[in-house]
Design an enzyme around this catalytic site. Structure first.
Site, PDB file in Angstrom:
ATOM      1  CE  LYS A   1       3.008   0.286   2.026  1.00  0.00           C
ATOM      2  NZ  LYS A   1       2.278  -0.974   2.249  1.00  0.00           N
TER       3      LYS A   1
ATOM      4  CG  HIS B   1       1.075   2.011   9.064  1.00  0.00           C
ATOM      5  ND1 HIS B   1       2.192   1.662   9.792  1.00  0.00           N
ATOM      6  CD2 HIS B   1       0.802   0.949   8.257  1.00  0.00           C
ATOM      7  CE1 HIS B   1       2.577   0.441   9.440  1.00  0.00           C
ATOM      8  NE2 HIS B   1       1.748  -0.017   8.525  1.00  0.00           N
TER       9      HIS B   1
ATOM     10  CD  GLN C   1      -1.378   2.263   1.429  1.00  0.00           C
ATOM     11  OE1 GLN C   1      -1.801   1.994   0.311  1.00  0.00           O
ATOM     12  NE2 GLN C   1      -0.783   1.365   2.189  1.00  0.00           N
TER      13      GLN C   1
END
Length: 408
Positions: free
Chosen positions: A224, A121, A201
């Protein structure tokens, strides 16, 4: 896992989008938030809205107790040894910027090398680019295999006596690739380098133990993992955080201020200048309680079943190209393109059916270049998704393909 019970905990799933039932497949960007987490954040404002670490009155004490209990929940959740190793930040991006600045200033000298990957990212590339510019150091990229994975041999191939930092994602937000962080940590340490891991993630979707992985730093975000926006976590080994300088200055992180100089307080508050994200931290603690009640292993197994099903179904749709490794090597997301249809048009068409997917470069432009495309669509799954959601996605893809192939 009682999926229907879980789904009932998310009021937003009763909302209609363009007259259709919401099918939310964009968790990799931001997860939905269960009622219990929303209620916990509201509870702070309704019952003990006060600042932390400062007042001795009752509300201040309640706020401080709940704030620090949340820190202890985070410590236990990721297996850290000490609460001092848990720093609350504004999110993964803020955590990685803090590490790049502070650790970069501490260990990087002219001619040194910082090892990264093209699957990062932007938040785990750009800060290191700035360190390299500032210190006249060099970025070195680990080669990615054709299937979107990274091997230990590839990591070893770029390591040298000049390597000081290895910055790598645990799970790619585009490819879904699950990297072998434990092995990569060992390789980094064998070369005398520190390892910094983007866990945005991974932490929401699998059991993570930072001690077992032997990472030096690990960053992730609450939004998240069923928590609120605007707060994240930086884990760092205490002995390293002790050596590092803070990057923000002001209230709370001060020990004593003289006219010409100042000293810093102890970890972790040394890195938490100003009024922290109190309500958000408390709500993050509630999100962790919710996830642990379900069980992280259960969550991971359920998502693996979902992504395997989605991978199989999507592979059957003519004209769909799926990026990244096979379903047994990826987390619960699938990035793809449809022949002849721009990802933004695809996402818009699906949205008309109530299906929310992501479209764009996913803050991963170097990886887009590696893939040979400018943008992709992405469907990502979590505990509130079902195989029926995937079936609806497949129907939406088929209708979209039919529409764009129609000759007006």
């Amino acid at each position: 896992m009682d999926i229907q019970k879980i789904r009932s905990d998310f009021d937003i799933l009763t909302e209609k989008v363009n007259g259709k039932a919401l099918n939310y497949l964009d968790t990799s960007a931001t997860s939905l938030t269960p009622n219990v987490v929303v209620d916990k954040q509201v509870e702070y404002y309704k019952k003990y809205n006060a600042n932390v670490h400062r007042g001795v009155h009752t509300l201040g004490s309640l706020a401080t107790d709940n704030y620090e209990k949340a820190r202890m929940k985070v410590r236990k959740f990721i297996g850290a040894k000490r609460f001092e190793e848990i720093v609350f930040t504004r999110g993964t991006t803020a955590s990685l910027n803090m590490i790049a600045r502070s650790l970069g200033d501490l260990v990087i000298e002219e001619g040194d090398e910082i090892v990264v990957t093209e699957m990062e990212h932007h938040a785990n590339i750009v800060p290191w680019q700035e360190v390299a510019k500032r210190k006249n150091a060099k970025l070195v990229f680990i080669p990615i295999e054709e299937d979107g994975t990274i091997t230990s041999e590839s990591v070893k191939s770029v390591m040298s006596e000049k390597t000081k930092i290895v910055a790598i994602t645990h799970v790619s937000n585009v490819l879904g690739t699950i990297n072998d962080i434990k092995t990569f940590s060992q390789i980094a340490h064998e070369h005398g380098a520190y390892i910094v891991v983007d866990g945005a993630q991974s932490v929401p979707h699998m059991k993570v133990n930072v001690v077992d992985l032997d990472v030096d730093f690990y960053a992730f975000s609450a939004h998240k993992m069923l928590g609120p926006t605007g707060i994240g976590v930086l884990y760092g080994k205490a002995e390293l955080l002790d050596q590092m300088e803070p990057t923000e200055y002001g209230g709370d992180m001060i020990d004593y201020v003289y006219k010409e100089t100042s000293t810093w307080t102890d970890l972790p508050v040394k890195f938490e200048a100003g009024t922290p994200m109190i309500a958000e931290a408390i709500a993050l603690g509630a999100a962790i309680d919710y996830l642990e009640d379900i069980g992280m292993d259960n969550i991971h197994d359920y998502e693996q079943d979902l992504v395997a099903y989605a991978y199989e179904r999507m592979s059957e749709v003519e004209g769909i190209e799926i990026y990244g490794p096979s379903s047994d090597k990826r987390a619960g997301l699938i990035t793809f393109n449809m022949d002849g249809v721009h990802p933004h048009d695809l996402a818009t068409a699906l949205d008309s059916e109530g299906i929310a997917v992501r479209a764009g470069h996913h803050c991963a432009q170097p990886l887009m270049k590696w893939l040979g495309t400018n943008s992709t669509a992405r469907a990502s799954f979590y505990i509130y998704n079902t195989k029926e959601d995937i079936d609806s996605l497949i129907k939406g893809l088929e209708r979209t393909k039919e529409f764009f192939s129609y000759e007006f």
